[in-house]
Design an enzyme around this catalytic site. Structure first.
Site, short mmCIF file in Angstrom:
data_model
loop_
_atom_site.label_atom_id
_atom_site.label_comp_id
_atom_site.label_asym_id
_atom_site.label_seq_id
_atom_site.Cartn_x
_atom_site.Cartn_y
_atom_site.Cartn_z
N LYS A 174 0.86 -1.20 0.00
CA LYS A 174 0.00 0.00 0.00
C LYS A 174 0.89 1.24 0.00
CE LYS A 174 -1.61 2.94 2.54
NZ LYS A 174 -1.52 4.18 1.73
N GLY A 227 7.53 5.54 7.49
CA GLY A 227 6.70 6.74 7.56
C GLY A 227 6.98 7.49 8.85
N SER A 228 5.99 8.20 9.32
CA SER A 228 6.20 9.07 10.49
C SER A 228 6.25 8.27 11.79
CB SER A 228 5.07 10.10 10.55
OG SER A 228 3.84 9.43 10.68
N VAL A 231 2.64 7.56 13.29
CA VAL A 231 1.90 6.43 12.71
C VAL A 231 2.61 5.11 13.06
CG1 VAL A 231 1.11 5.36 10.56
CG2 VAL A 231 0.87 7.82 10.87
N GLY A 232 3.93 5.14 13.07
CA GLY A 232 4.70 3.94 13.44
C GLY A 232 4.33 3.43 14.82
N GLU A 249 10.62 2.05 10.01
CA GLU A 249 11.64 3.05 9.64
C GLU A 249 10.95 4.40 9.71
OE1 GLU A 249 14.73 2.37 9.13
OE2 GLU A 249 14.53 0.20 9.05
N CYS A 283 14.01 11.50 5.09
CA CYS A 283 14.15 11.15 6.52
C CYS A 283 15.57 11.43 6.98
CB CYS A 283 13.80 9.69 6.73
SG CYS A 283 14.63 8.62 5.58
N GLU A 383 10.90 17.09 13.90
CA GLU A 383 11.09 16.89 12.45
C GLU A 383 10.18 17.85 11.70
OE1 GLU A 383 9.65 13.22 10.55
OE2 GLU A 383 11.58 13.10 9.53
P1 NAD Z 1 2.97 8.84 7.12
O1 NAD Z 1 3.31 8.16 8.39
O2 NAD Z 1 1.92 9.87 7.14
O3 NAD Z 1 2.51 7.77 6.02
C1 NAD Z 1 3.31 6.69 5.62
C2 NAD Z 1 2.43 5.59 5.07
O4 NAD Z 1 1.60 5.09 6.11
C3 NAD Z 1 1.46 6.03 3.96
O5 NAD Z 1 1.33 5.00 3.02
C4 NAD Z 1 0.18 6.25 4.71
O6 NAD Z 1 -0.97 6.12 3.89
C5 NAD Z 1 0.24 5.11 5.72
N1 NAD Z 1 -0.57 5.31 6.94
C6 NAD Z 1 -0.94 6.48 7.53
N2 NAD Z 1 -1.69 6.23 8.62
C7 NAD Z 1 -1.78 4.88 8.74
C8 NAD Z 1 -2.42 4.02 9.68
N3 NAD Z 1 -3.11 4.48 10.71
N4 NAD Z 1 -2.30 2.68 9.50
C9 NAD Z 1 -1.59 2.19 8.47
N5 NAD Z 1 -0.98 2.95 7.55
C10 NAD Z 1 -1.07 4.29 7.68
O7 NAD Z 1 4.36 9.40 6.55
P2 NAD Z 1 4.62 10.24 5.22
O8 NAD Z 1 4.13 11.63 5.44
O9 NAD Z 1 4.13 9.48 4.03
O10 NAD Z 1 6.21 10.22 5.16
C11 NAD Z 1 7.01 11.12 5.85
C12 NAD Z 1 7.59 10.47 7.09
O11 NAD Z 1 8.26 9.28 6.73
C13 NAD Z 1 8.65 11.34 7.76
O12 NAD Z 1 8.48 11.29 9.16
C14 NAD Z 1 9.95 10.68 7.35
O13 NAD Z 1 11.03 10.92 8.22
C15 NAD Z 1 9.55 9.25 7.31
N6 NAD Z 1 10.48 8.47 6.48
C16 NAD Z 1 11.33 7.62 7.10
C17 NAD Z 1 12.24 6.90 6.35
C18 NAD Z 1 13.21 5.94 7.03
O14 NAD Z 1 13.68 5.03 6.36
N7 NAD Z 1 13.50 6.10 8.31
C19 NAD Z 1 12.27 7.03 4.96
C20 NAD Z 1 11.37 7.90 4.36
C21 NAD Z 1 10.46 8.62 5.13
#
Ligand code: NAD
Length: 497
Positions: A174, A227-228, A231-232, A249, A283, A383
């Site tokens: 997804k 992702g963030s 959410v993680g 991550e 990130c 961040e």
């Molecule tokens: P986000 O957490 O908003 O979304 C990431 C993904 O998670 C998307 O596909 C989103 O649709 C999905 N998502 C959102 N809520 C969810 C839920 N409740 N359950 C399941 N899935 C859900 O992050 P973003 O805005 O897409 O990306 C930016 C963030 O990602 C920044 O914090 C950045 O630092 C981080 N990031 C980390 C790395 C790494 O490897 N450490 C790499 C790239 C980005």
């Protein structure tokens, strides 16, 4: 207008909701790349069922054969590199040379994991008992749910899908709803390479609906999420209750240290690329610059001189250095931090959205620099994920290291110095998953482990081979006793006690 579909059980199918969402170009919001399915739990259930059904056939396919499929996908990405890079710039905004790099990272990842199909090493060790042997193999786990962000729209899905598949798992991917097209193109490459039905499934939609349904589904045994941090945490809590494997991550608050013995011009090149490359939306982006006091004034003069000349515009224009932010709400979020920053430090460059002329319909923000920022300031700790750099000044290396480590995150760090003692002290003391010496905080290569400490994750790593296969496999230990009698470990060879 193209209406895209999900890919489930080897077929392109619309969402059961009948609803779609638009994918817009962040450099010109009037341009819609296509409509994508706004899937819900019913689509996810169908995709997981297809992946579960395909699992037995795929896990029994020899790993070298699974690797060959990935190598074929890599060949297709190579052939379509320019087309995919352009499509990625249209939906994500970063400049073309960066999206070419994103696709290349996918190709490199295919080479690493495609050939890993011929290794996937376990290990053997001598048994403590006679006529007995033991060794380990890596066994696949089942259906893997892969949830990805928008900033590396092709590379991150390949970091996850290629090792997951080589290990013998089947997947439901997804992607972020800001960048669904790049994942669509990746799945087209899987289809062309001849992936068996159900082994690779793609479901588009929002995180809170489609993403959450993947996390909650009992037949998804591994969640690999980038992702963030917010959410993680949520995903970890939900998946933890079901004892799922979860690899996270997450965010970063990375810093570059510049000591008074550094090559200053090289360090300026580094911070410009680290802070403003990908419009600060990595990130690993450099969002703090930690300057040794003796070079502060000279360094800031050179940095601002160069940063002020960066060209902002569409990533498809060859002259552009910095593209747009991903969407209007990110412009607002960055601008909110800049307002906070104005109370916490001295604004010495930028500090506003750009809406004139050709930038009128896009999500552009000026490269922004704050000087005189305290380590306790919010802009030094949280961040921001935009082109905003905070400068902190320190009296020596000890203070620089303390300052760099003083954050909740631990992804990437950098030090510019020509003093070998400074360099090795930093390598030892910096608490990040990645440390660069005389290079910016960005620039990871796919065959090294990638990830961070503290709130950047939960201890797993992507990239490399061993670290990422620890996410996607179970260790299976096999013992064979060919003595023909019952032997008791820990007891038989201590009979004299
Ligand atoms: P986000 O957490 O908003 O979304 C990431 C993904 O998670 C998307 O596909 C989103 O649709 C999905 N998502 C959102 N809520 C969810 C839920 N409740 N359950 C399941 N899935 C859900 O992050 P973003 O805005 O897409 O990306 C930016 C963030 O990602 C920044 O914090 C950045 O630092 C981080 N990031 C980390 C790395 C790494 O490897 N450490 C790499 C790239 C980005």
């Amino acid at each position: 207008m193209t209406t895209f579909k999900n890919f489930i059980g080897g077929k392109w199918v619309p969402s059961k909701t009948g609803k779609t969402f638009p994918n817009r170009n962040p450099a010109d919001q009037r341009e819609i790349i296509g409509e994508f399915p706004a899937s819900d739990a019913r689509d996810v259930h169908q995709a997981v069922a297809a992946a579960k059904e395909a699992f037995d056939g795929w896990r029994r396919t020899p790993a070298p054969k699974r690797g060959e499929l990935i190598l074929k996908v890599g060949d297709i990405l190579t052939r379509r590199k320019e087309e995919i890079a352009k499509a990625m710039t249209r939906e994500m905004g970063k400049v073309l040379k960066e999206t070419r790099g994103d696709v290349q990272e996918g190709i490199d990842t295919a080479v690493v994991h495609g050939s890993e199909g011929r290794r996937l090493h376990g290990f053997s060790a001598p048994s403590e008992l006679p006529h007995k042997v033991g060794w380990t193999v890596r066994a696949p786990i089942g259906v893997a749910g892969l949830i990805t962000p928008w900033n590396f729209p092709l590379a991150i899905p390949t970091w996850k899908s290629f090792p997951a598949l080589v290990a013998g798992n089947t997947i439901v991917l997804k992607p972020a709803s800001d960048t669904p097209h790049s994942s669509h193109l990746l799945v087209e490459a899987f289809e062309e390479a001849g992936v068996p039905s159900g082994v690779v499934n793609l479901v588009h939609g929002s995180g809170s609906v489609a993403g959450n349904a993947i996390v909650e589904h009992p037949d998804v045994r591994i969640i690999s999420f980038t992702g963030s941090t917010a959410v993680g945490r949520q995903i970890s809590a939900t998946a933890g209750k079901a004892l799922k494997r979860v690899s996270l991550e997450l965010g970063g608050k990375n810093a570059q240290i510049v000591m008074d013995d550094a090559d200053l011009e090289l360090a300026v090149d580094g911070v410009l690329w680290g802070a403003f490359g990908t419009t600060g939306q990595r990130c690993t982006a450099t969002s703090r610059l930690i300057l040794h006091k003796p070079i502060h004034d000279e360094f800031v003069r050179r940095l601002i001189g160069r940063a002020a000349t960066l060209k902002i515009g569409s990533g498809l224009d060859p002259g552009t250095d910095v593209g747009p932010l991903i969407n209007p709400s990110r412009v607002e979020a960055v601008d909110d931090y800049v307002e906070i920053g104005k109370k916490e430090g001295e604004l010495i460059l930028g500090g506003e959205p750009l809406r004139d002329g050709k930038l009128k319909h896009g999500c552009f923000y000026a490269p922004t620099v704050f000087d005189g920022v305290a380590p306790t300031a919010r802009i030094a700790r949280e961040e921001i994920f935009g082109p905003v750099l905070s400068i902190l000044t320190v009296k020596d290396l000890d203070e620089a290291v303390r300052c760099l480590n003083d954050t909740a995150y631990g992804l990437s760090s950098s030090i510019y110095t020509r003093d070998v003692n400074n360099a090795f002290t930093a390598m030892q003391e910096l608490e990040t998953g990645i440390v660069y010496v005389n290079a910016p905080t960005i620039g990871a290569e796919c065959h090294y482990p990638f990830g961070g400490t503290k709130d950047t994750g939960n201890g797993h790593r992507e990239g490399g081979t061993h670290p990422v296969y620890d996410v996607f496999t179970e260790w299976k230990t096999i013992y064979v006793d060919y003595s023909g009698r019952l032997q008791k470990a820990q007891i038989d060879n201590r009979k004299s006690e």
